[in-house]
Scaffold this active site. Structure first.
Site, PDB file in Angstrom:
ATOM      1  N   ASN A  12      41.979  45.618  44.098  1.00 52.69           N
ATOM      2  CA  ASN A  12      40.899  45.396  43.143  1.00 52.69           C
ATOM      3  C   ASN A  12      39.612  45.253  43.950  1.00 52.69           C
ATOM      4  O   ASN A  12      39.354  44.201  44.520  1.00 52.69           O
ATOM      5  CB  ASN A  12      41.203  44.121  42.334  1.00 52.69           C
ATOM      6  CG  ASN A  12      40.069  43.732  41.410  1.00 52.69           C
ATOM      7  OD1 ASN A  12      39.129  44.509  41.203  1.00 52.69           O
ATOM      8  ND2 ASN A  12      40.154  42.538  40.843  1.00 52.69           N
ATOM      9  N   TRP A  13      38.840  46.313  43.986  1.00 54.19           N
ATOM     10  CA  TRP A  13      37.622  46.303  44.819  1.00 54.19           C
ATOM     11  C   TRP A  13      36.508  45.474  44.199  1.00 54.19           C
ATOM     12  O   TRP A  13      35.505  45.208  44.849  1.00 54.19           O
ATOM     13  CB  TRP A  13      37.132  47.743  45.065  1.00 54.19           C
ATOM     14  CG  TRP A  13      38.048  48.580  45.907  1.00 54.19           C
ATOM     15  CD1 TRP A  13      39.307  48.265  46.340  1.00 54.19           C
ATOM     16  CD2 TRP A  13      37.768  49.887  46.439  1.00 54.19           C
ATOM     17  NE1 TRP A  13      39.831  49.289  47.093  1.00 54.19           N
ATOM     18  CE2 TRP A  13      38.899  50.297  47.169  1.00 54.19           C
ATOM     19  CE3 TRP A  13      36.679  50.753  46.344  1.00 54.19           C
ATOM     20  CZ2 TRP A  13      38.970  51.534  47.817  1.00 54.19           C
ATOM     21  CZ3 TRP A  13      36.744  51.983  46.985  1.00 54.19           C
ATOM     22  CH2 TRP A  13      37.884  52.363  47.720  1.00 54.19           C
ATOM     23  N   LYS A  14      36.654  45.142  42.937  1.00 51.75           N
ATOM     24  CA  LYS A  14      35.621  44.384  42.212  1.00 51.75           C
ATOM     25  C   LYS A  14      34.271  45.121  42.322  1.00 51.75           C
ATOM     26  O   LYS A  14      34.259  46.345  42.375  1.00 51.75           O
ATOM     27  CB  LYS A  14      35.564  42.942  42.708  1.00 51.75           C
ATOM     28  CG  LYS A  14      36.957  42.284  42.691  1.00 51.75           C
ATOM     29  CD  LYS A  14      36.939  40.805  42.893  1.00 51.75           C
ATOM     30  CE  LYS A  14      38.367  40.278  42.863  1.00 51.75           C
ATOM     31  NZ  LYS A  14      38.455  38.829  42.920  1.00 51.75           N
ATOM     32  N   HIS A 105      41.224  40.282  33.725  1.00 57.24           N
ATOM     33  CA  HIS A 105      41.076  39.568  35.000  1.00 57.24           C
ATOM     34  C   HIS A 105      40.316  38.262  34.736  1.00 57.24           C
ATOM     35  O   HIS A 105      39.461  38.209  33.855  1.00 57.24           O
ATOM     36  CB  HIS A 105      40.296  40.446  35.991  1.00 57.24           C
ATOM     37  CG  HIS A 105      40.260  39.865  37.364  1.00 57.24           C
ATOM     38  ND1 HIS A 105      39.366  38.891  37.723  1.00 57.24           N
ATOM     39  CD2 HIS A 105      41.032  40.103  38.459  1.00 57.24           C
ATOM     40  CE1 HIS A 105      39.590  38.554  38.993  1.00 57.24           C
ATOM     41  NE2 HIS A 105      40.595  39.274  39.459  1.00 57.24           N
ATOM     42  N   GLU A 107      37.932  36.930  36.147  1.00 61.41           N
ATOM     43  CA  GLU A 107      36.465  37.059  36.213  1.00 61.41           C
ATOM     44  C   GLU A 107      35.908  37.668  34.926  1.00 61.41           C
ATOM     45  O   GLU A 107      34.786  37.371  34.528  1.00 61.41           O
ATOM     46  CB  GLU A 107      36.073  37.879  37.460  1.00 61.41           C
ATOM     47  CG  GLU A 107      36.269  37.052  38.733  1.00 61.41           C
ATOM     48  CD  GLU A 107      36.615  37.845  39.983  1.00 61.41           C
ATOM     49  OE1 GLU A 107      36.405  39.060  40.009  1.00 61.41           O
ATOM     50  OE2 GLU A 107      37.126  37.216  40.934  1.00 61.41           O
ATOM     51  N   GLU A 175      47.777  35.607  38.506  1.00 56.69           N
ATOM     52  CA  GLU A 175      46.718  35.250  39.452  1.00 56.69           C
ATOM     53  C   GLU A 175      46.198  33.853  39.133  1.00 56.69           C
ATOM     54  O   GLU A 175      45.354  33.693  38.234  1.00 56.69           O
ATOM     55  CB  GLU A 175      45.551  36.247  39.345  1.00 56.69           C
ATOM     56  CG  GLU A 175      45.926  37.667  39.666  1.00 56.69           C
ATOM     57  CD  GLU A 175      44.711  38.461  40.131  1.00 56.69           C
ATOM     58  OE1 GLU A 175      44.711  38.883  41.285  1.00 56.69           O
ATOM     59  OE2 GLU A 175      43.773  38.626  39.341  1.00 56.69           O
ATOM     60  N   GLY A 181      40.093  34.502  45.809  1.00 51.43           N
ATOM     61  CA  GLY A 181      38.949  34.484  46.719  1.00 51.43           C
ATOM     62  C   GLY A 181      38.753  33.178  47.464  1.00 51.43           C
ATOM     63  O   GLY A 181      37.707  32.961  48.063  1.00 51.43           O
ATOM     64  N   SER A 219      44.275  35.652  46.942  1.00 46.08           N
ATOM     65  CA  SER A 219      44.267  35.432  48.392  1.00 46.08           C
ATOM     66  C   SER A 219      45.477  36.018  49.123  1.00 46.08           C
ATOM     67  O   SER A 219      45.989  35.420  50.073  1.00 46.08           O
ATOM     68  CB  SER A 219      44.120  33.945  48.708  1.00 46.08           C
ATOM     69  OG  SER A 219      42.849  33.481  48.289  1.00 46.08           O
ATOM     70  N   GLY A 240      42.391  41.439  46.225  1.00 49.58           N
ATOM     71  CA  GLY A 240      40.946  41.570  46.115  1.00 49.58           C
ATOM     72  C   GLY A 240      40.330  41.813  47.488  1.00 49.58           C
ATOM     73  O   GLY A 240      40.323  42.931  48.008  1.00 49.58           O
ATOM     74  N   GLY A 241      39.838  40.755  48.098  1.00 52.05           N
ATOM     75  CA  GLY A 241      39.097  40.847  49.358  1.00 52.05           C
ATOM     76  C   GLY A 241      39.764  41.709  50.422  1.00 52.05           C
ATOM     77  O   GLY A 241      39.107  42.556  51.050  1.00 52.05           O
TER      78      GLY A 241
HETATM   79  P1  PGA Z   1      41.479  37.939  46.228  1.00 50.89           P
HETATM   80  O1  PGA Z   1      41.278  38.488  44.722  1.00 50.89           O
HETATM   81  O2  PGA Z   1      42.604  38.709  46.833  1.00 50.89           O
HETATM   82  O3  PGA Z   1      40.156  38.186  46.889  1.00 50.89           O
HETATM   83  O4  PGA Z   1      41.808  36.490  46.097  1.00 50.89           O
HETATM   84  C1  PGA Z   1      42.385  38.809  43.926  1.00 50.89           C
HETATM   85  C2  PGA Z   1      41.925  39.253  42.574  1.00 50.89           C
HETATM   86  O5  PGA Z   1      40.982  38.675  42.031  1.00 50.89           O
HETATM   87  O6  PGA Z   1      42.500  40.201  41.993  1.00 50.89           O
END
Ligand code: PGA
Length: 257
Positions: A12-14, A105, A107, A175, A181, A219, A240-241
């Site tokens: 997930n590149w966001k 998600h 967010e 999640e 994050g 994470s 994500g990251g």
């Molecule tokens: P993260 O994000 O790996 O940076 O914690 C995961 C996500 O939000 O899908």
């Protein structure tokens, strides 16, 4: 078929990646995926998916051709078309080369006020367009501390999976909001408990629930991926990251065994 679930590692590149860097990252991954399948290569045992910003769909669909890496969106609107400034329909994602879309998600739930009802409509839109919906659920830190994690996730599942959803159109991503994050992850025991709980709930909600993959997200890094991916009922990761660095994303994919 339950036991035969092939793992899925999704990036997930966001809201990250201008054209040049996104394209370079996708090309790097495609190169690794193609090399892995050569006779002398080291094949990976999972499916791979990248979910870049929508501005990159067309370029990445081309860059990923022949790599076997799937392309996905990070959100879609529930309607097919219409007066929704700034939104994209599931049909548009499909048209741009996507096979999957992340829905609900945390967010989106927190920054855009998406309720379970909206998430459910979006999952139905994904199905309508022929996309696999990666439906995200997870508790906040306060809910975890007060012992409500299992009931919160059960409520999210009950409220956001459309009736009659086919197992083939659905992936669940667990999640925990507090793990996204932050570098923090639940214990292996907590992940195992939650994934068993989700699997049990899915069994009551749809036919062939044993085919639905349940990913862990929050994470996930090269350093903890093997441990998390080895937990019972963890069928992959939503990353994500660490998905923004080709070597890290690849290392996580390799952790699938
Ligand atoms: P993260 O994000 O790996 O940076 O914690 C995961 C996500 O939000 O899908």
């Amino acid at each position: 078929m339950g036991q035969g679930r092939r793992k899925l590692v999704a990036g997930n590149w966001k809201m990250n990646g201008l054209h040049a860097e996104g394209l370079a990252l996708a090309r790097d991954l495609a190169h690794r995926a193609v090399a892995a399948r050569r006779p002398a290569g080291e094949p990976i045992s999972c499916d791979l998916l990248v979910c870049p910003p929508a501005t990159l769909f067309f370029s990445l669909a081309e860059a990923l051709t022949g790599s076997g890496i799937f392309l996905g969106g990070q959100d879609c609107h529930q309607d097919r078309a219409g007066p929704h400034t700034g939104d994209l329909s599931a049909e548009m994602l499909k048209d741009a080369g996507c096979s999957h879309v992340i829905i609900g998600h945390s967010e989106r739930r927190s920054e855009h006020g998406e309720s379970n009802e909206i998430v459910r409509a979006k999952a139905a839109a994904a199905r309508r367009a022929g996309l696999v919906a990666i439906l995200c659920v997870g508790e906040s830190e306060a809910e975890r501390v007060s012992g409500q994690a299992l009931s919160v996730v059960a409520h999210q599942l009950a409220g956001s999976i459309p009736d009659g959803m086919a197992a083939a159109s659905l992936v669940i991503a667990y999640e925990p909001v507090w793990a996204i994050g932050t570098g923090r992850t639940p214990t292996v025991a907590d992940v195992a408990e939650m994934h068993a709980h989700i699997r049990q709930r899915l069994g009551g909600a749809l036919a062939e629930a044993g085919d639905v993959r349940v990913l862990y997200g929050g994470s996930v890094k090269p350093t903890n991926a093997a441990e998390l991916l080895a937990v019972a009922n963890v069928d992959g990761a939503l990353v994500g990251g660490a998905s923004l660095v080709a070597a890290d994303f690849w290392a996580i994919a390799r952790s699938c065994g």
